[in-house]
Design a protein around this motif. Structure first.
Motif, PDB file in Angstrom:
ATOM      1  N   PRO A  99      10.302  -8.261   5.637  1.00 18.93           N
ATOM      2  CA  PRO A  99      10.018  -8.933   4.369  1.00 18.93           C
ATOM      3  C   PRO A  99      10.022 -10.452   4.485  1.00 18.93           C
ATOM      4  CG  PRO A  99      11.584  -7.148   4.040  1.00 18.93           C
ATOM      5  CD  PRO A  99      11.435  -7.324   5.518  1.00 18.93           C
TER       6      PRO A  99
ATOM      7  N   GLU B 299       3.760  -3.048  -2.955  1.00 17.09           N
ATOM      8  CA  GLU B 299       4.584  -3.602  -1.878  1.00 17.09           C
ATOM      9  C   GLU B 299       5.562  -2.555  -1.359  1.00 17.09           C
ATOM     10  OE1 GLU B 299       7.972  -6.995  -0.945  1.00 17.09           O
ATOM     11  OE2 GLU B 299       6.876  -7.116  -2.835  1.00 17.09           O
TER      12      GLU B 299
ATOM     13  N   TRP C  70       5.942  -1.062   2.571  1.00 15.71           N
ATOM     14  CA  TRP C  70       7.151  -0.965   3.402  1.00 15.71           C
ATOM     15  C   TRP C  70       7.458   0.488   3.745  1.00 15.71           C
ATOM     16  CZ3 TRP C  70       7.342  -5.269   5.433  1.00 15.71           C
ATOM     17  CH2 TRP C  70       7.324  -6.477   4.728  1.00 15.71           C
TER      18      TRP C  70
ATOM     19  N   ALA D 272       3.311  -7.644   2.741  1.00 10.61           N
ATOM     20  CA  ALA D 272       3.850  -6.378   3.240  1.00 10.61           C
ATOM     21  C   ALA D 272       2.769  -5.542   3.894  1.00 10.61           C
ATOM     22  CB  ALA D 272       4.502  -5.604   2.090  1.00 10.61           C
TER      23      ALA D 272
ATOM     24  N   THR E 172       2.582  -4.488   7.949  1.00 11.35           N
ATOM     25  CA  THR E 172       2.723  -3.080   8.318  1.00 11.35           C
ATOM     26  C   THR E 172       1.414  -2.443   8.760  1.00 11.35           C
ATOM     27  OG1 THR E 172       2.478  -2.453   5.987  1.00 11.35           O
ATOM     28  CG2 THR E 172       4.713  -2.710   6.824  1.00 11.35           C
TER      29      THR E 172
ATOM     30  N   ARG F  28      10.938  -1.499  -3.708  1.00 15.35           N
ATOM     31  CA  ARG F  28      10.529  -2.325  -2.561  1.00 15.35           C
ATOM     32  C   ARG F  28      11.724  -2.719  -1.712  1.00 15.35           C
ATOM     33  NH1 ARG F  28       9.095  -8.504  -4.004  1.00 15.35           N
ATOM     34  NH2 ARG F  28      10.659  -8.942  -5.616  1.00 15.35           N
TER      35      ARG F  28
ATOM     36  N   GLY G 139      12.409  -1.209   2.375  1.00 13.78           N
ATOM     37  CA  GLY G 139      12.581  -2.111   3.508  1.00 13.78           C
ATOM     38  C   GLY G 139      14.018  -2.391   3.867  1.00 13.78           C
TER      39      GLY G 139
END
Length: 635
Positions: A12, A92, A96, A161, A165, A418, A422
């Protein structure tokens, strides 16, 4: 533009400099225990729950309506003007979760939402479904309350994000949408543009993080411009004053966080990010000092922030009434965000203590066991049992009392989602030849030291119920290196491999071999905690903590005890029992009727009760409507 995804699996926050290097989802994996279960529920229930409600209420549909050039008649658009941001936070969280699990179905869903969002974007990059369309208010006509830049900020963070990823930065990707939106913001609000700020900070940390992903200096410059503009009373004054927007005092000159708690914390995150990227140690020190004073004087025992319901704001120093605690869940998430940034920047272990307190006593409290209900506010004293919330309609009231499937303003649920998706990124860091463990959970860590040597660890723990943390080395490539373990400030009497370990950081440095184990023992016996006497709202009270967990008295059912009549005996230590933690105390029956004040002290009448069972605060109201209190009056 295309680029490779973050080789760590996604993080993040990726500061350009600082004391510590954060690890990503590909380097730390939760494997069991307290947090892994919650993370799994988040991925399998909470994300779907959020999407279903956003579809049901038309929040996702706003993008399709905007893309078709249509708008609802005035007053018919469903939801508040900032509903776009909730969709972005959910996206987001999905990104994650994809980084954590590689879930192909979730990736397809994120792609579908991305296409929906991209279609609604104007050619110049502007993107908002509540402003700028036919029959709607003009763009940026309500900077104080319209949340346009706030929504853009969450779009940018969702894109960051996705970039970290998945790695795609093409025109049709979420990062591509975000770059166009950010370019528009720079054009509209740059040095020769609108000389103003958004009433709700969020764009600031988002621009810095997008600059980190893309290398675009103009995004960093725009973030700096927004931070410099804040505090000069450019927004219209409201009944809450300019402090509500943090527009009363420039960021560098402020002494404490004030005004709307979430806004203050988001702005502080952006200021720390900016200070780190520009080498502005003065700005970093200013925010650190403000946060320190806030922790000392304006923070609840749980780590919750915000004691005023009317404006969701910080109160004055030591104004922390338990029964009026607002302690918004979003403020808890934002506190973790700020403390993490300061930890990475400074390496000061106390920030990890703050994160732990908030995680176990705000984040874990807020979300229901099924991941489909949550608190918006987190009171420390519930006087009356709340009626169960209907499952088929949104709840307009935010005060605590029972977890609710959906609020009219449901910013907290996707914010929780979120963070939980994460969460592995907040456990460990690297600095040179040292690996630090900041939070304790069953986990697998596999990373590299700064010189490229591979290190693998397996963490096993019964934390927070027990205090044993065993760390086994699963991979090492020779030569000495260091393992650093956080000893929380509350953990007097901790042992590291049988030797005393003072609160702070305990370090073991040697040439580890595969199979070596380091064992930390933290004392998790329950203990009394007493408030600063300047906190009038809880003077004469005590609370019980056990390890990192705050406890509470809870009374469920129609025949439950009157907790407002409870008095505890602090001369007797709280005790672990097979049924939980117990304290000694009595219930004093109040006089019936009449004037509630006396010219003489009330007699210490009441039947002694031994024991009175306490439960973890994060477990309250899980058996149904109940009353509850954290701070207990004592004799």
């Amino acid at each position: 533009m295309t680029s490779e995804p973050d080789p760590t699996g996604g993080r993040p926050v990726v500061p350009g400099r600082g004391a510590l290097r954060p690890l990503g989802l590909g380097e730390v994996r939760l494997t069991g225990g307290f947090w892994a279960g919650r993370q799994e529920v988040n991925g399998t229930a909470t994300l779907d729950h959020g999407r279903a409600w956003m579809d049901k209420l038309g929040w996702t549909g706003h993008f399709e309506t905007t893309a078709r050039g249509l708008t609802a008649e005035p007053g018919e658009r469903r939801g508040r003007e900032f509903t776009d941001s909730e969709v972005y936070k959910l996206m987001e969280a999905m990104a994650w979760e994809i980084g954590r699990t590689g879930d192909g179905d979730r990736a397809a869903e994120l792609a579908e939402l991305t296409a929906l969002v991209a279609a609604a974007q104007d050619p110049d990059g502007y993107l908002n479904t509540a402003f700028g369309g036919r029959g709607q208010r003009p763009r940026y006509s309500d900077l104080a309350g319209g949340h346009e830049l706030y929504c853009t900020g969450h779009l940018l963070q969702a894109a960051v994000a996705a970039a970290r990823t998945a790695g795609r930065h093409g025109q049709d990707s979420l990062p591509g949408v975000a770059r166009r939106a950010a370019d528009h913001v720079c054009d509209a609000f740059g040095p020769h543009g609108i000389p103003a700020v958004c009433g709700h900070p969020e764009i600031e940390p988002a621009l810095v993080e997008l600059a980190r992903v893309t290398g675009e200096q103009r995004y960093l410059d725009q973030a700096a411009l927004f931070v410099r503009r804040r505090g000069h009373r450019s927004l219209p004054e409201t009944r809450f004053g300019w402090s509500y927007f943090q527009d009363d005092v420039p960021v560098r000159r402020a002494e404490v966080l004030r005004g709307h708690a979430v806004r203050a914390l988001y702005l502080s995150c952006g200021a720390v990010d900016l200070a780190v990227e520009t080498g502005d140690d003065e700005l970093l020190g200013a925010v650190a000092a403000q946060f320190a004073r806030t922790l000392e004087r304006r923070t609840y025992l749980t780590g919750g922030m915000g004691s005023r319901h009317t404006d969701e704001a910080f109160g004055e120093d030591f104004v922390l009434p338990a029964d009026r605690a607002y302690s918004e869940t979003c403020a808890g998430v934002a506190t973790v965000m700020l403390a993490w940034r300061l930890l990475l920047a400074t390496g000061e272990v106390g920030y990890a203590d703050v994160i732990e307190r908030v995680l176990y006593n705000v984040v874990a409290t807020s979300i229901g066991d099924d991941g489909r209900s949550f608190f918006y506010a987190n009171t420390l004293h519930q006087r009356e049992r709340a009626e169960p919330a209907p499952a088929d309609r949104e709840q307009p009231q935010f005060a605590a009392g029972g977890r609710v499937p959906w609020f009219e303003v449901s910013c907290c649920l996707p914010n929780l989602a979120r963070l939980l998706a994460g969460l592995g990124c907040y456990l460990a860091t690297v600095d040179g030849d040292r690996v630090q463990l900041h939070q304790y959970a069953d986990a697998v860590v596999r990373t590299r030291l700064d010189d490229g040597r591979a290190v693998g660890l397996r963490v096993r723990t019964d934390y927070p119920d027990g205090g044993t943390v065993a760390v086994r080395v699963t991979e090492t490539t020779g030569g000495p290196w260091a393992l650093a373990l956080r000893v929380p400030a509350w953990a007097e009497g901790a042992l590291l491999d049988g030797r005393p370990a003072a609160p702070g950081t305990a370090v073991v440095r040697r040439a580890f071999a595969v199979g070596d184990e380091v064992r930390l023992e933290l004392p998790t016996s329950p203990r009394w905690t007493f408030p600063d006497p300047r906190i009038d709202g809880v003077r004469g009270c005590a609370a019980v903590e056990r390890g990192p967990v705050v406890l509470c008295a809870e009374s469920a059912g129609e025949d439950g005890a009157d907790l407002d009549a409870l008095t505890v005996d602090v001369s007797t230590p709280p005790q672990d029992t097979p049924d939980g933690v117990a304290v000694c105390g009595r219930f004093t029956a109040p006089a019936d009727g009449g004037w509630p004040y006396r010219s003489t002290p009330a007699p210490p009448a009441g039947e002694a009760v031994d024991p009175i069972r306490l439960v973890a605060y994060h477990r309250w109201a899980r058996r149904g409507p109940s009353t509850m209190r954290v701070w207990l009056p004592h004799t």
